[in-house]
Design a protein around this motif. Structure first.
Motif, short mmCIF file in Angstrom:
data_model
loop_
_atom_site.label_atom_id
_atom_site.label_comp_id
_atom_site.label_asym_id
_atom_site.label_seq_id
_atom_site.Cartn_x
_atom_site.Cartn_y
_atom_site.Cartn_z
N GLN A 1 2.45 6.68 -6.95
CA GLN A 1 1.43 7.59 -7.53
C GLN A 1 1.69 8.82 -7.39
O GLN A 1 1.58 9.75 -8.09
CB GLN A 1 0.07 7.13 -6.92
N ASN A 2 2.20 9.16 -6.16
CA ASN A 2 2.61 10.66 -5.86
C ASN A 2 3.68 11.07 -6.55
O ASN A 2 3.74 12.48 -7.04
CB ASN A 2 2.88 10.59 -4.33
N ARG A 3 4.62 10.25 -6.76
CA ARG A 3 5.89 10.58 -7.44
C ARG A 3 5.60 10.94 -9.09
O ARG A 3 5.92 11.77 -9.36
CB ARG A 3 6.92 9.50 -7.35
N ASP A 4 4.75 10.04 -9.63
CA ASP A 4 4.47 9.98 -11.11
C ASP A 4 3.40 11.11 -11.31
O ASP A 4 3.62 11.78 -12.33
CB ASP A 4 3.88 8.74 -11.43
N ARG A 5 2.46 11.32 -10.65
CA ARG A 5 1.35 12.50 -10.72
C ARG A 5 1.87 13.71 -10.17
O ARG A 5 1.35 14.61 -11.03
CB ARG A 5 0.08 11.86 -10.22
N HIS A 6 2.40 13.68 -9.17
CA HIS A 6 2.74 15.09 -8.62
C HIS A 6 4.00 15.44 -8.54
O HIS A 6 4.71 16.49 -7.98
CB HIS A 6 2.03 15.15 -7.07
N GLY A 7 4.82 14.58 -9.05
CA GLY A 7 6.49 14.99 -8.97
C GLY A 7 6.90 14.94 -7.69
O GLY A 7 7.96 15.54 -7.27
N GLU A 8 6.36 14.10 -6.53
CA GLU A 8 6.74 14.05 -5.32
C GLU A 8 8.04 13.28 -4.84
O GLU A 8 8.12 12.07 -5.67
CB GLU A 8 5.65 13.61 -4.43
N THR A 9 8.85 13.76 -4.39
CA THR A 9 9.97 12.91 -3.81
C THR A 9 9.77 11.80 -3.08
O THR A 9 8.70 11.68 -2.48
CB THR A 9 11.17 13.58 -3.25
N LEU A 10 10.50 10.67 -3.11
CA LEU A 10 10.14 9.46 -2.16
C LEU A 10 10.44 9.71 -0.63
O LEU A 10 11.28 10.51 -0.47
CB LEU A 10 11.28 8.11 -2.62
N LEU B 1 10.51 -1.80 0.27
CA LEU B 1 11.06 -0.18 0.34
C LEU B 1 12.24 0.14 -0.08
O LEU B 1 12.54 0.87 -0.79
CB LEU B 1 10.78 0.15 1.86
N ASP B 2 13.05 -0.89 0.35
CA ASP B 2 14.66 -0.67 0.04
C ASP B 2 14.82 -0.75 -1.81
O ASP B 2 15.57 -0.09 -2.25
CB ASP B 2 15.63 -1.67 0.50
N THR B 3 13.87 -1.60 -2.39
CA THR B 3 13.85 -1.57 -3.71
C THR B 3 13.68 -0.31 -4.42
O THR B 3 14.41 -0.26 -5.52
CB THR B 3 12.89 -2.56 -4.31
N TYR B 4 13.09 0.52 -3.74
CA TYR B 4 12.85 1.77 -4.34
C TYR B 4 13.74 2.87 -3.76
O TYR B 4 13.63 4.09 -3.75
CB TYR B 4 11.46 2.28 -4.30
N ASP B 5 14.76 2.51 -2.89
CA ASP B 5 15.81 3.32 -2.19
C ASP B 5 14.98 4.37 -1.37
O ASP B 5 15.27 5.42 -1.02
CB ASP B 5 16.44 4.07 -3.10
N ALA B 6 13.90 3.72 -0.67
CA ALA B 6 13.07 4.85 0.51
C ALA B 6 14.00 4.38 1.71
O ALA B 6 13.82 3.37 2.19
CB ALA B 6 11.77 4.10 0.44
N LYS C 1 0.88 -1.16 -0.15
CA LYS C 1 0.00 -0.01 -0.01
C LYS C 1 0.78 1.25 0.11
O LYS C 1 0.62 2.12 -0.64
CB LYS C 1 -0.72 -0.12 1.22
N ASP C 2 2.05 1.28 0.79
CA ASP C 2 2.76 2.30 0.85
C ASP C 2 3.41 2.55 -0.30
O ASP C 2 3.67 3.69 -0.78
CB ASP C 2 3.84 2.15 1.76
N ILE C 3 3.92 1.63 -1.01
CA ILE C 3 4.81 1.81 -2.33
C ILE C 3 3.71 2.15 -3.47
O ILE C 3 4.17 3.12 -4.23
CB ILE C 3 5.27 0.57 -2.67
N THR C 4 2.51 1.71 -3.26
CA THR C 4 1.61 2.25 -4.32
C THR C 4 1.21 3.56 -4.29
O THR C 4 1.23 4.46 -5.25
CB THR C 4 0.33 1.48 -4.31
N THR C 5 1.10 4.13 -3.08
CA THR C 5 0.72 5.61 -2.75
C THR C 5 1.91 6.41 -3.08
O THR C 5 1.85 7.36 -3.82
CB THR C 5 0.38 5.81 -1.28
#
Length: 693
Positions: free
Chosen positions: A397-406, A427-432, A390-394
């Motif tokens: 979405q925030n990154r792709d739609r709103h340009g939000e950093t991880l 989470l580590d897969t996405y460097d969060a 759920k966290d990864i999905t949100t």
């Protein structure tokens, strides 16, 4: 007096009060307080955020269309930056924030009239009147210009002579002077973002990292971050066309351009943008890293009060505080995941209380705190794959739609068990980045799966609460709130509150009865809507105005807590089964039959209270439900060992640990009876083994 453009009635202005909502306005003002609440305005989409859509009203004012005002889900809105929409101004706040509502009319033709809202004009103008005025002005200009006289004689045409050739040569000779003038334009001044306020109108050179890149209907807007802050840099290629398409988020770049103000905010009108590589890139990266760490790191460690458990993790606490402060500086959202109990809520609220003022200072008031900080409770203390997905999905979405950093993920009173490792790895897969603040024993593999780990159990045989650690982290994130957090540690202990924290709460104005009421009130509210953060309600409970009544609201909710839990305890005690296996006494409660499902209190809280009242009678308590069981003991029972032994005895029940530190074990509901007996036998064996040891 004038006439209403809709009904013709006499009115001061151009529209009567009855028909004001039938008219759409085009705003020509420059300040939010010049808007008129309840009017409908034409706006343009400026950008998205997790909590809604930013809409430009005119050229100088931006408002927020909150997602709760939309007639569909925010993620289903098909609106691009620069697109025209129609909104209603609901409120203009004292701080200049503008609250907008969605108009069901999304075409200008569906309004019964259109007016120009110009605060500098004596009254509103009709759109058509303004168009006519512009046409008349153009006609006047055309009439005033003399018609060119065409020559009718050959003599009027100039002949090419040596003199004209000399004139052309003279013009050619002047070209180098023009080039010298262009070359003599002011050079770019090397600057940092924090210096731009004093450099408006100057041409500057900035170096840093591209945080976001978004395409508007006009320029491409790059958000540049250096070691001192962030600034938007607008680059124009062609209306709606991506400038510098080779530049992406995360690139280290050099930008040259002129500093301007747009709607009160600084912006750099980009003239050149270059991606830095090799030594230049490394030098900028190293400079930014050193500066941000130096700025973010707390000056020194200072515990809330004397406590060996906290002092044992002084450096990890500073590391955790540094990570949070750095995320604020970098404009990185912070997601706090916490145990869904009173301790988890109090601990995470301490970090929230410390963080929000810094976010407001760094990114402005209004909705910034909701954009850059999110607190999400967990079902227990395990961060499993469901939570992580759920966290990864949100996050994506925030990154792709709103340009939000991880975001930075902070786990409080949770994450220390092995069941959380898969979630951390995702989470580590996405460097969060991942920070864990947990008071209980950290299981093998967790330390390697996170970036920062705060737990006294790694340093010795210490017992404390998540709130003690969370409040100490919060005090180092923001020293200005240290005194506001002093009572929270005492709130987190259900019994045997350490004397130093009782005394600290008293200094803050809370006695033992006050902290009990707060604890019970938070525990009750933590149960209802358990997947919502309940930010304002929890804040009202834990940080009430001491001058009025620090526990006024909590006292009322605490009474409900006592009534409900006493009713459940009475039922449970009447149905407790006492089992003796190999001289070990175990209390057994059939939670499927003798607790109310989906009602307060939840099984873990009920079993905690039940065992506190009966632990002198037995070595352990087990509550067995439809397909899960909870174990409570006071001798450090190894829940994994119990599950393994029970699994061997009842292989068809698929007995497995769901949360070892929560004492939670799962099994197949069809093999419930076999699992129940196997768990009781295995628990007795574990108790006997502990007695022998």
């Amino acid at each position: 007096m004038g006439s209403c453009i809709i009904c013709g009635s006499s009115v001061d202005g151009r529209v009567c009060e009855l028909h004001e909502e039938d008219v759409v306005f085009e705003f020509r003002g420059t300040q939010p307080d010049e808007l008129t609440p309840n009017r409908y305005y034409r706006g343009t989409v400026d950008g998205y955020a997790e909590f809604g859509i930013f809409v430009d009203i005119g050229d100088s004012v931006t408002g927020l269309l909150h997602k709760s005002e939309l007639d569909q889900r925010l993620d289903s809105m098909d609106l691009e930056p620069g697109e025209t929409i129609f909104v209603q101004v609901q409120n203009v706040r004292d701080n200049g924030n503008v609250d907008l509502g969605w108009s069901i009319r999304q075409e200008k033709s569906r309004f019964r009239g259109a007016l120009i809202d110009d605060p500098d004009a004596e009254q509103e103008l009709l759109d058509e009147e303004e168009d006519e005025a512009e046409e008349q002005a153009e006609e006047t200009e055309d009439i005033g210009e003399p018609e060119p006289v065409e020559s009718t004689t050959e003599e009027a045409e100039p002949e090419e002579t040596d003199e004209s050739t000399e004139a052309e040569e003279s013009v050619d000779e002047s070209e180098p002077e023009t080039e010298e003038t262009e070359d003599s334009a002011p050079e770019f001044e090397q600057a940092t973002v924090d210096q731009l306020d004093d450099l408006v109108g100057n041409r500057v050179r900035l170096e840093g990292e591209i945080e976001t890149a978004r395409q508007t209907s006009g320029p491409t807007v790059f958000e540049l971050r250096d070691e001192t802050g962030t600034v938007e840099c607008a680059a124009f290629e062609e209306a709606g066309v991506r400038a510098y398409p080779e530049v992406d988020e995360g690139d280290i770049v050099r930008i040259e351009g002129e500093v301007e103000r747009r709607r009160g905010d600084l912006q750099v009108e980009t003239e050149a943008l270059v991606i830095l590589t090799d030594d230049e890139r490394d030098a900028v990266t190293e400079r930014m890293e050193e500066a941000v760490v130096q700025r973010a790191r707390p000056a020194e460690f200072e515990a809330l009060t004397e406590d060996p458990a906290v002092e044992a993790v002084a450096e990890p606490i500073r590391d955790a505080a540094t990570a949070i402060r750095r995320a604020i500086i970098e404009g990185r959202p912070i997601v706090v995941r916490h145990a869904g109990n009173a301790d988890g809520y109090a601990a995470s609220s301490a970090i929230e209380r410390a963080t929000l003022p810094l976010i407001r200072d760094e990114h402005g008031a209004g909705e910034a705190e909701y954009h850059y900080f999110d607190r999400r409770p967990l079902e227990g203390s395990v961060y499993d794959m469901n939570d992580a997905t759920k966290d990864i999905t949100t996050m994506l979405q925030n990154r792709d739609r709103h340009g939000e950093t991880l975001p930075l993920f902070v786990f409080v009173g949770a994450g220390g068990s092995a069941e959380s490792i898969d979630g951390f790895d995702l989470l580590d897969t996405y460097d969060a980045r991942r920070v864990v603040v947990d008071e209980r024993t950290i299981e093998e593999g967790v330390a390697e799966a996170v970036d920062i780990l705060v737990s006294p159990t790694l340093e010795g045989d210490y017992e404390t609460s998540a709130t003690v650690l969370g409040a100490t982290v919060g005090a180092h994130v923001n020293p200005d709130v240290r005194e506001e957090l002093g009572h929270l540690p005492a709130v987190s202990f259900w019994e045997d509150t350490p004397d130093q924290y009782t005394a600290l709460a008293a200094e803050t104005g809370y006695d033992a009865d006050d902290t009990r009421k707060l604890r019970e009130a938070v525990a009750l509210e933590a149960f209802y809507q358990s997947y919502e953060d309940k930010r304002e309600l929890i804040s009202d409970l834990l940080f009430a105005d001491e001058a009025e009544d620090p526990v006024g609201l909590a006292e009322h909710i605490s009474e409900q807590f006592r009534e409900r839990i006493e009713t459940e305890i009475e039922t449970a005690e009447a149905n407790l089964e006492e089992r003796t296996v190999d001289d070990e006494t175990i209390l057994v409660l059939d939670t499927e039959s003798y607790t109310h499902q989906y009602e307060f209190p939840p099984e873990p809280l009920l079993l905690d209270e039940l065992f506190r009242r009966h632990r002198d009678e037995a070595g352990a308590l087990i509550g067995v439900g439809t397909d899960e069981a909870y174990i409570r003991s006071q001798t450090g029972v190894d829940v994994r060992a119990v599950a393994e032994r029970a699994g061997d005895e009842a292989p068809g029940a698929a007995v497995d640990v769901r949360g070892a530190r929560d004492g939670r074990i799962e099994f197949l509901s069809g093999e419930r009876d076999a699992a129940r007996e196997a768990l009781i036998d295995a628990l007795a064996d574990e108790l006997a083994a502990l007695q022998t040891a």
